[in-house]
Write a protein that holds these residues in place. Structure first.
Motif, short mmCIF file in Angstrom:
data_model
loop_
_atom_site.label_atom_id
_atom_site.label_comp_id
_atom_site.label_asym_id
_atom_site.label_seq_id
_atom_site.Cartn_x
_atom_site.Cartn_y
_atom_site.Cartn_z
N VAL A 55 95.38 63.83 -19.65
CA VAL A 55 96.83 63.44 -19.58
C VAL A 55 97.64 64.10 -20.66
N ILE A 57 106.54 58.02 -16.56
CA ILE A 57 107.01 59.38 -15.99
C ILE A 57 108.30 59.28 -15.90
N VAL A 108 98.59 58.44 -13.76
CA VAL A 108 98.47 59.86 -13.41
C VAL A 108 96.96 59.96 -12.55
N VAL A 134 104.11 66.26 -12.79
CA VAL A 134 103.26 65.47 -11.83
C VAL A 134 104.19 65.51 -10.61
N VAL A 180 105.25 63.82 -17.39
CA VAL A 180 104.73 62.59 -18.26
C VAL A 180 105.65 62.55 -19.51
N PHE A 212 101.20 59.23 -9.43
CA PHE A 212 101.62 60.63 -9.88
C PHE A 212 100.47 61.48 -9.98
N ARG A 213 100.42 62.54 -9.28
CA ARG A 213 99.24 63.55 -9.25
C ARG A 213 99.53 64.49 -10.07
N ALA A 214 98.97 64.78 -11.04
CA ALA A 214 99.02 66.11 -11.96
C ALA A 214 99.28 67.36 -10.93
N TYR A 228 102.00 58.43 -22.83
CA TYR A 228 101.32 57.61 -22.24
C TYR A 228 100.35 57.03 -23.22
#
Length: 299
Positions: free
Chosen positions: A270, A250, A262, A276, A227, A292-294, A230
């Motif tokens: 976040v 990202i 996210v 991510v 990240v 995008f997954r943490a 944001y």
């Protein structure tokens, strides 16, 4: 109603506007840093401004401009009375006639070019309003900017109901980015790469920002990223979204940045620098989006 709206076409919404600042090197530098644009044409003693900065030189800031005409505000007020109280930007078109250089004093004027008939969209029912701005230096036209909004009455959603994926805005697919969206539908995030200098770029463009070359190929993103920045969206509410939610910039391992969501963590968890991993989410039968997954969060 439509006859009253059509009467606004051709009326001015900015008259004899003057840019708050002349074209200048610091603003060009800030723009290029934010965009990651390293084109040498935008630096040095012979620098020009990136063409896409055209609107920047006409912005009024918090204090606004003198010479603002009342027609546009009157039009929006009339649409508010019709229940079209929400607004979303839908389109922006720019035409460049000559490069702007530091020291140029920008003037502009704008008109309401068109007001559509009543349209029903996935967001709601309303009217498309298009303005056209002419940007000048002295007596010479340097560019035009068309900006289109939808002023609409939001489609009703039952209180407490989940977001309606059928109402999600669809990406605008054109000849410059259709390859990107074709890759997304296949579960691949494709990044353009200049075959002249090897510079990757995103979003997709018809030419290289670094060397100006028109030729390119693609490289598939590994899916690793962090990240970079944001924001948390609280307003305005749309039928397809349930604020608050995080929208992130990202930075991919390949060196380009992409705006996305996210997932896997609450919006208030976040963080900048958070690792991510790319995945693709399907929304109904038609829409696939990269998200995008943490890292470390289970699916």
């Amino acid at each position: 109603m439509e006859k009253r709206l059509k009467a606004f076409e051709g009326r001015p919404c900015a008259v004899a506007g003057v840019g708050k600042d002349p074209v200048n090197a610091p603003m060009i530098r800030h723009w290029c840093e934010a965009m990651g644009d390293t084109n040498p044409a935008y630096a040095g003693s012979d620098a020009v401004a990136p063409p896409t900065m055209l609107q920047v030189w006409t912005m009024g800031g918090l204090s606004g401009h003198t010479g603002r005409a009342e027609a546009y505000d009157e039009l929006l007020a009339l649409l508010d009375e019709e229940g079209c109280t929400s607004v979303v930007a839908t389109d922006s078109e720019q035409e460049y006639l000559r490069a702007l250089r530091p020291g140029d004093e920008v003037g502009f004027q704008a008109v309401i070019e068109s007001v559509s008939g009543r349209k029903t969209t996935k967001l709601g029912t309303g009217y498309f309003v298009t303005t056209r701005m002419e940007v000048r230096v002295g007596d010479g036209l340097v560019g035009t900017h068309r900006f289109r909004i939808l002023k609409y009455a939001p489609a009703r959603r039952r209180a407490g109901a989940p977001p309606e994926t059928a109402l999600l805005p669809r990406p605008v697919v054109n000849r410059d980015n259709e390859g990107f969206w074709a890759g997304v539908r296949q579960g691949r995030l494709l990044i353009q790469r200049c075959t002249g200098c090897g510079t990757p770029r995103h979003p997709w463009l018809p030419g290289c920002n670094t060397c100006g070359g028109p030729d390119w190929d693609t490289v598939e993103a590994s899916g690793e990223g962090t990240v970079y920045s944001y924001v948390v969206m609280h307003h305005p509410p749309f039928p397809a979204f349930s604020p608050p939610y995080a929208v992130a910039l990202i930075e991919l391992a390949e060196g380009v940045r992409i705006i996305s969501n996210v997932v896997g963590v609450p919006y208030d968890k976040v963080r900048i620098g958070q690792p991510v991993r790319l995945e693709f989410q399907e929304y109904g039968d038609e829409l696939v989006l990269p998200v995008f997954r943490a890292a470390g969060e289970a699916v």
